[in-house]
Scaffold this motif. Structure first.
Motif, mmCIF file in Angstrom:
data_model
loop_
_atom_site.group_PDB
_atom_site.id
_atom_site.type_symbol
_atom_site.label_atom_id
_atom_site.label_comp_id
_atom_site.label_asym_id
_atom_site.label_seq_id
_atom_site.Cartn_x
_atom_site.Cartn_y
_atom_site.Cartn_z
ATOM 1 N N LYS A 19 0.833 -1.209 0.000
ATOM 2 C CA LYS A 19 0.000 0.000 0.000
ATOM 3 C C LYS A 19 0.868 1.260 0.000
ATOM 4 O O LYS A 19 0.644 2.166 -0.804
ATOM 5 C CB LYS A 19 -0.933 -0.035 1.229
ATOM 6 N N SER A 20 1.863 1.306 0.877
ATOM 7 C CA SER A 20 2.713 2.504 0.967
ATOM 8 C C SER A 20 3.417 2.767 -0.368
ATOM 9 O O SER A 20 3.519 3.917 -0.823
ATOM 10 C CB SER A 20 3.786 2.310 2.039
ATOM 11 N N ARG A 24 2.900 5.935 -3.312
ATOM 12 C CA ARG A 24 4.032 6.756 -3.738
ATOM 13 C C ARG A 24 4.256 6.645 -5.243
ATOM 14 O O ARG A 24 4.675 7.601 -5.893
ATOM 15 C CB ARG A 24 5.289 6.350 -2.941
ATOM 16 N N ARG A 95 -1.725 12.961 4.037
ATOM 17 C CA ARG A 95 -0.522 13.581 4.614
ATOM 18 C C ARG A 95 0.555 13.793 3.550
ATOM 19 O O ARG A 95 1.188 14.848 3.508
ATOM 20 C CB ARG A 95 -0.027 12.743 5.793
ATOM 21 N N ALA A 163 8.257 9.131 15.245
ATOM 22 C CA ALA A 163 8.786 8.442 14.063
ATOM 23 C C ALA A 163 7.606 8.163 13.155
ATOM 24 O O ALA A 163 6.778 7.314 13.463
ATOM 25 C CB ALA A 163 9.457 7.140 14.473
ATOM 26 N N ALA A 165 6.600 7.988 8.889
ATOM 27 C CA ALA A 165 6.974 8.145 7.483
ATOM 28 C C ALA A 165 6.057 9.129 6.784
ATOM 29 O O ALA A 165 6.443 9.750 5.794
ATOM 30 C CB ALA A 165 6.913 6.793 6.786
ATOM 31 N N GLN A 166 4.838 9.273 7.300
ATOM 32 C CA GLN A 166 3.914 10.217 6.662
ATOM 33 C C GLN A 166 4.381 11.658 6.908
ATOM 34 O O GLN A 166 4.366 12.480 5.998
ATOM 35 C CB GLN A 166 2.491 10.003 7.175
ATOM 36 N N ILE A 311 4.460 -1.144 13.297
ATOM 37 C CA ILE A 311 3.318 -0.435 13.891
ATOM 38 C C ILE A 311 1.976 -0.938 13.352
ATOM 39 O O ILE A 311 1.025 -1.123 14.117
ATOM 40 C CB ILE A 311 3.474 1.115 13.727
ATOM 41 N N ASP A 312 1.900 -1.224 12.050
ATOM 42 C CA ASP A 312 0.615 -1.656 11.476
ATOM 43 C C ASP A 312 0.312 -3.128 11.781
ATOM 44 O O ASP A 312 -0.812 -3.590 11.545
ATOM 45 C CB ASP A 312 0.605 -1.438 9.957
ATOM 46 N N GLU A 335 1.268 5.639 19.332
ATOM 47 C CA GLU A 335 0.804 6.004 17.975
ATOM 48 C C GLU A 335 -0.409 5.185 17.537
ATOM 49 O O GLU A 335 -1.172 5.598 16.674
ATOM 50 C CB GLU A 335 1.938 5.802 16.964
ATOM 51 N N LYS A 339 -4.411 5.818 14.723
ATOM 52 C CA LYS A 339 -4.520 5.113 13.435
ATOM 53 C C LYS A 339 -5.989 5.159 12.972
ATOM 54 O O LYS A 339 -6.760 5.954 13.468
ATOM 55 C CB LYS A 339 -3.989 3.683 13.579
HETATM 56 C C1 S3P Z 1 2.552 4.850 6.216
HETATM 57 C C2 S3P Z 1 3.135 5.203 7.404
HETATM 58 C C3 S3P Z 1 2.641 4.755 8.717
HETATM 59 C C4 S3P Z 1 1.669 3.593 8.593
HETATM 60 C C5 S3P Z 1 0.669 3.797 7.504
HETATM 61 C C6 S3P Z 1 1.373 3.969 6.169
HETATM 62 C C7 S3P Z 1 3.138 5.365 4.957
HETATM 63 O O1 S3P Z 1 1.982 5.823 9.362
HETATM 64 O O2 S3P Z 1 1.007 3.364 9.819
HETATM 65 O O3 S3P Z 1 -0.204 2.698 7.417
HETATM 66 O O4 S3P Z 1 2.811 4.841 3.875
HETATM 67 O O5 S3P Z 1 3.947 6.294 5.025
HETATM 68 P P1 S3P Z 1 2.814 6.912 10.216
HETATM 69 O O6 S3P Z 1 3.721 7.601 9.290
HETATM 70 O O7 S3P Z 1 1.786 7.848 10.783
HETATM 71 O O8 S3P Z 1 3.520 6.141 11.281
#
Ligand code: S3P
Length: 428
Positions: A19-20, A24, A95, A163, A165-166, A311-312, A335, A339
């Protein structure tokens, strides 16, 4: 949906695209010059929201199943959208897109569903405002709907309190459009798909421990992208294979980016029989095949810098822990509260309904194993895809059948989840 116990899970499945990485690929393809092709794109609701948002900004995008083509004309070709940019349930869409919109000299309005309306946005809008973007929203920019007037950004040195990534990606995408250099520093390293994919698109970044820097004014060149299977989706079947008797599951082409493999570390430390065969490809993202077999598991303490790497996966790890000998403690994971649902609350409440001995803590949970899950209850995903899938796997174990409400939420990241589960299952 009514679900019943299974006797075993056996066979091979191809896990849908990450998904991530899928998000992108569309976003960066839209910013690039030329034709970007994406193979094994995840056609889940979240990633389709990203496609729709960029179409509204004038980007020509074609999709046929899991093949996507993006005809990018460069970042300055993005156009002011005529209507609301609807991100649906997707935190990553909103985000990361805010980081792009922050640098565009036009007005846009952004919103999503009920869950998105409750998720904190200041963590992204605050640094973007410091760079010069004009962003407004409910509660001073904390909640959707948000309005953005972008342009004229200046690079900043941003130290993120979490921490994420978003957050990191949003600030880097704004930094790409800013005057000078932008640096983001995190307390622990979060997933690095943005850094890997921006590099593949020809962007120069520099990394130092948990800091990443980008110089403004660089342009992206279109790429051909292969999206590996999503380890966060694979995690449900890794857990299932380990805890359901007489099982052996092979998962093909799963992404093995080290910033995402916390679930593999946890399974191995708990004593799972897991075999990994890495593929040798020249993709920007490592991937391989995973084989899991029914295992005797031990409890574990999980906290610190492994948390962003899994985390997920915490909802499914909680279920795994109900089947491990001893007490599993998950900490440093506050965190989870922000979610798609408050996952400390939803995991604890739904697993308790099935008979699990589990307690919420301020920053995680405690799970007392090994327990028999009795079932005979109605549970709900609460509209959260990962809670829905965790309950789907739990139903394979419960003594009595269970009714799972709101299973449609699973379409966000794994539309074929129950097809795959049914394919692997031998009925009791
Ligand atoms: C993601 C980052 C994570 C994750 C989300 C996908 C991403 O969130 O929980 O499902 O694709 O950058 P956070 O950046 O808020 O930790």
């Amino acid at each position: 949906m009514k679900r019943e116990k299974v006797q075993s899970l056996n066979g091979e499945i191809h896990i849908p695209g990450d998904k991530s990485i899928s998000h992108r690929s569309v976003m960066f393809g839209a910013l690039a010059n030329g034709k970007t092709t994406v193979k094994n794109f995840l056609p889940g609701a979240d990633c389709l929201s990203t496609i729709e948002c960029f179409k509204k900004m004038g980007v020509h995008i074609e999709r046929s199943g899991s093949d996507v083509t993006i005809h990018g004309k460069g970042i300055s070709a993005l156009q002011e959208p005529e209507s609301l940019l609807d991100v649906g349930n997707s935190g990553t869409t909103i985000r990361l897109m805010l980081g792009i919109l922050a640098g565009r000299p036009f007005y846009s309005a952004v919103a999503g569903d009920e869950s998105i309306a409750k998720r904190p946005m200041k963590r992204v809008t605050d640094p973007l405002k410091k760079m010069g973007a004009h962003i407004d929203g409910r509660a001073g920019g904390e909640f959707t709907p948000l309005s953005v007037n972008g342009g004229d950004l200046t690079g900043i040195n941003y130290v993120s309190p979490v921490a994420s990534a978003q957050i990191k990606s949003a600030v880097l995408l704004a930094g790409l459009q800013a005057e000078g250099t932008t640096t983001v520093t995190e307390p622990h390293k979060s997933r690095d798909h943005t850094e890997r994919m921006l590099s593949a698109f020809g962007i120069e970044l520099s990394e130092d421990n948990t800091s990443v820097s980008i110089k403004g004014g660089q342009s992206l060149t279109a790429q051909d992208i292969f999206v590996p299977g999503d380890i966060s989706s694979a995690a449900f079947f890794l857990a299932a294979g380990a805890i359901i008797p007489n099982s052996r599951i092979v998962l093909k082409n799963v992404g093995l980016n080290p910033t995402r493999t916390g679930i593999i570390d946890v399974l191995q430390k708990m004593g799972a029989k897991l075999h990994i065969t890495e593929s040798s490809g020249d993709s920007a993202e490592p991937y391989g095949d995973l084989t899991i077999e029914t295992s005797e598991l031990n409890a574990l303490e999980i906290g610190g810098d492994i948390i962003p790497r899994l985390i997920d996966e915490i909802p499914i790890i909680a279920l795994l822990a109900t089947q491990a000998e001893g007490t599993t403690i998950i900490k440093d994971a506050a965190e989870l509260k922000v979610k798609e649902t408050n996952r400390i609350d939803t995991v604890v409440s739904e697993l308790r309904k099935l008979g699990a001995n589990i307690e919420a803590t301020d920053d995680g949970m405690k799970i007392y194993g090994k327990q028999t899950l009795k079932g005979g209850a109605t549970v709900s995903s609460h509209g959260d895809h990962r809670i829905g899938m965790m309950l789907g796997i739990a139903s394979c174990l419960t003594q009595e059948s269970i009714e799972i409400l709101q299973t449609e939420a699973i379409h966000v990241s794994y539309p074929t989840f129950f097809d795959h589960l049914n394919k692997l299952a031998a009925k009791a």
